[in-house]
Scaffold this active site. Structure first.
Site, mmCIF file in Angstrom:
data_model
loop_
_atom_site.group_PDB
_atom_site.id
_atom_site.type_symbol
_atom_site.label_atom_id
_atom_site.label_comp_id
_atom_site.label_asym_id
_atom_site.label_seq_id
_atom_site.Cartn_x
_atom_site.Cartn_y
_atom_site.Cartn_z
ATOM 1 C CG ASP A 1 9.885 53.376 -22.724
ATOM 2 O OD1 ASP A 1 9.525 52.283 -23.203
ATOM 3 O OD2 ASP A 1 10.245 53.510 -21.538
ATOM 4 C CE LYS B 1 9.345 46.030 -17.030
ATOM 5 N NZ LYS B 1 9.136 47.446 -17.213
ATOM 6 N NE ARG C 1 33.480 48.439 -17.159
ATOM 7 C CZ ARG C 1 34.448 49.224 -17.650
ATOM 8 N NH1 ARG C 1 34.142 50.238 -18.430
ATOM 9 N NH2 ARG C 1 35.718 48.989 -17.359
ATOM 10 C CE1 TYR D 1 8.483 51.296 -14.660
ATOM 11 C CE2 TYR D 1 10.597 52.417 -14.623
ATOM 12 C CZ TYR D 1 9.767 51.396 -14.194
ATOM 13 O OH TYR D 1 10.248 50.477 -13.300
HETATM 14 C C1 LIG Z 1 9.745 48.612 -16.775
HETATM 15 C C2 LIG Z 1 9.821 49.813 -17.630
HETATM 16 C C3 LIG Z 1 10.989 50.592 -17.703
HETATM 17 C C4 LIG Z 1 12.202 50.276 -16.865
HETATM 18 O O1 LIG Z 1 12.766 49.046 -17.221
HETATM 19 P P1 LIG Z 1 13.668 48.150 -16.235
HETATM 20 O O2 LIG Z 1 14.052 47.005 -17.093
HETATM 21 O O3 LIG Z 1 12.806 47.800 -15.062
HETATM 22 O O4 LIG Z 1 14.822 48.992 -15.819
HETATM 23 C C5 LIG Z 1 10.999 51.678 -18.557
HETATM 24 N N1 LIG Z 1 9.910 52.006 -19.284
HETATM 25 C C6 LIG Z 1 8.772 51.293 -19.243
HETATM 26 C C7 LIG Z 1 7.609 51.694 -20.082
HETATM 27 C C8 LIG Z 1 8.681 50.176 -18.408
HETATM 28 O O5 LIG Z 1 7.546 49.469 -18.355
#
Ligand SMILES: *Cc1c(COP(=O)(O)O)cnc(C)c1O
Length: 383
Positions: free
Chosen positions: A176, A201, A50, A104
């Site tokens: 992001d 992703k 952790r 998101y």
């Molecule tokens: C999927 C996504 C998130 C969140 O990510 P997780 O791994 O599902 O928690 C945040 N920002 C964007 C642009 C995303 O596509």
């Protein structure tokens, strides 16, 4: 001779590695242990998963920092965990955050529903309105948060004018960058201070691990680490190992996804059943020039609007054979989803249309299959 910095394809495979000795494994060892033997008589060297200081986590943290061109990076349990800890490290009660309204859904709820309860003021703005960022700034503003390219319309926000503003105002620019992946965009090169990814992703790329990344300066990442430790957002070692495994093919995967998406977008643009194609690589896209100047590739995400609206969309999705109807994005398998049942499900049909996502709107995450096969699948499903 001065040696050029290795390209991202090389860094994603070797970045941060030490000297190899005979007998060393070529594939990175997965150290699944959570606990480690501690030296007697000192608190130094205490390792615990952790705390983010175990071997499998540390390897991939270093590699992510090198890939993003950041001083340091941290790998967390999910993209949401990364966003939450990145923001908690920047904002205190009484502070103000300006965020793009095109983010998101989970991030939007985190800011609007959770952070406001902690006494952090949040202003969401339309990032495509001129001078909107400057107008939204207050004395208490500590950070500016954007996502680019934007889900699901693939609009591209130019980071350069925003980063001039944040530098001038002494506030942090947080980006992001999930949709672009570091192959197509490295926000720090465009003046960002903090980069966030959903590693679930493109970075993992195989639909089989959940994780997130925050990259930034060394002192800032130490702050994020404190949040990760106390809010319990460290990833499991196996997820970190799968992330490292995914990174090794990141560059070839994303280049192929870029090529496939460009091919599919161009094909879709010539079909009478499709009224609109959203892809920043098409000259008809409103942000084509911004994308051309800022991105190294136009990405694996695109969207189409079907002439026949909601009913046509359902028929089309039922007929697809290769494309999988599933949420999420960025992996090797091509996926399709309808925002009216995912990110925009909480809005009415009218509100969705106003948000630029009318019924009949289909988002595609293009994988690495053969482009001709993908086009053939779309063609038979449109008939
Ligand atoms: C999927 C996504 C998130 C969140 O990510 P997780 O791994 O599902 O928690 C945040 N920002 C964007 C642009 C995303 O596509």
């Amino acid at each position: 001779m001065t040696r050029k910095k290795p390209a991202i394809a090389t860094t994603a495979i070797h970045g941060g590695e030490g000297i190899r000795y005979p007998g060393d494994p070529v594939a990175p060892p997965l150290v699944q242990s959570v606990n480690f033997v501690q030296e007697i008589g000192t608190e130094a060297g205490l390792m615990y998963n952790r705390y983010g200081n175990t071997p499998t986590l540390q390897r991939v943290q270093k590699r992510m920092a090198l890939i993003e061109g950041a001083e340091a990076a941290l790998v967390l349990a999910s993209g949401m965990g990364a966003t939450a800890c990145a923001m908690l490290a920047l904002l205190r009660p009484g502070d103000h955050l300006v965020a793009s309204g095109h983010i998101y859904g989970g991030s939007k709820r985190l800011l609007e529903e959770e952070f406001t309860r902690f006494g952090i003021a949040v202003t969401l703005v339309d990032p495509f309105e001129p001078r909107v960022w400057r107008k939204a700034l207050r004395r208490e503003t500590r950070a500016l948060f954007v996502e680019t390219p934007v889900n699901p319309t693939c609009r591209v926000i130019d980071l350069r004018p925003i980063s001039y503003l944040t530098k001038e105002s002494g506030i942090a620019l947080v980006v992001d960058s999930t949709f672009a992946s570091p192959v197509n965009l490295r926000p720090i090169e465009h003046g960002a201070d903090v980069v966030i990814h959903s590693g679930t992703k493109f970075l993992n790329g195989h639909h089989d691990a959940m994780c997130g990344v925050v990259a930034g300066t060394e002192p800032y990442i130490q702050e994020v680490l404190q949040k990760m430790v106390l809010w319990g957002q460290a990833p499991d070692p196996f997820a970190a190992w799968l992330l490292e495994r995914g990174l090794k093919t990141l560059e070839v995967r994303v280049r192929r996804q870029n090529d496939n998406a460009m091919r599919i977008a161009a094909w879709c643009a010539g079909r009478k059943e499709i009224s609109k194609v959203h892809y920043p690589g098409l000259t008809s896209h409103p942000d084509y020039e911004v994308a051309r100047g800022m991105l190294d590739g136009y990405g694996g995400m695109l969207a189409i609007e079907l002439e026949g609206g909601a009913r046509a969309a359902e028929r089309f999705l039922r007929r697809l054979k290769l494309f999988i109807h599933a949420a999420s994005l960025g992996g090797v398998d091509s996926l399709v989803s309808e925002p009216r049942y995912t990110s925009h499900a909480r809005l009415s049909a009218e509100e969705r249309a106003r948000a630029g996502v009318p019924d009949g709107f289909i988002r595609m995450s293009i994988g690495i299959e053969d482009a001709d096969d993908l086009v053939a699948d779309l063609e038979q499903a449109l008939k």
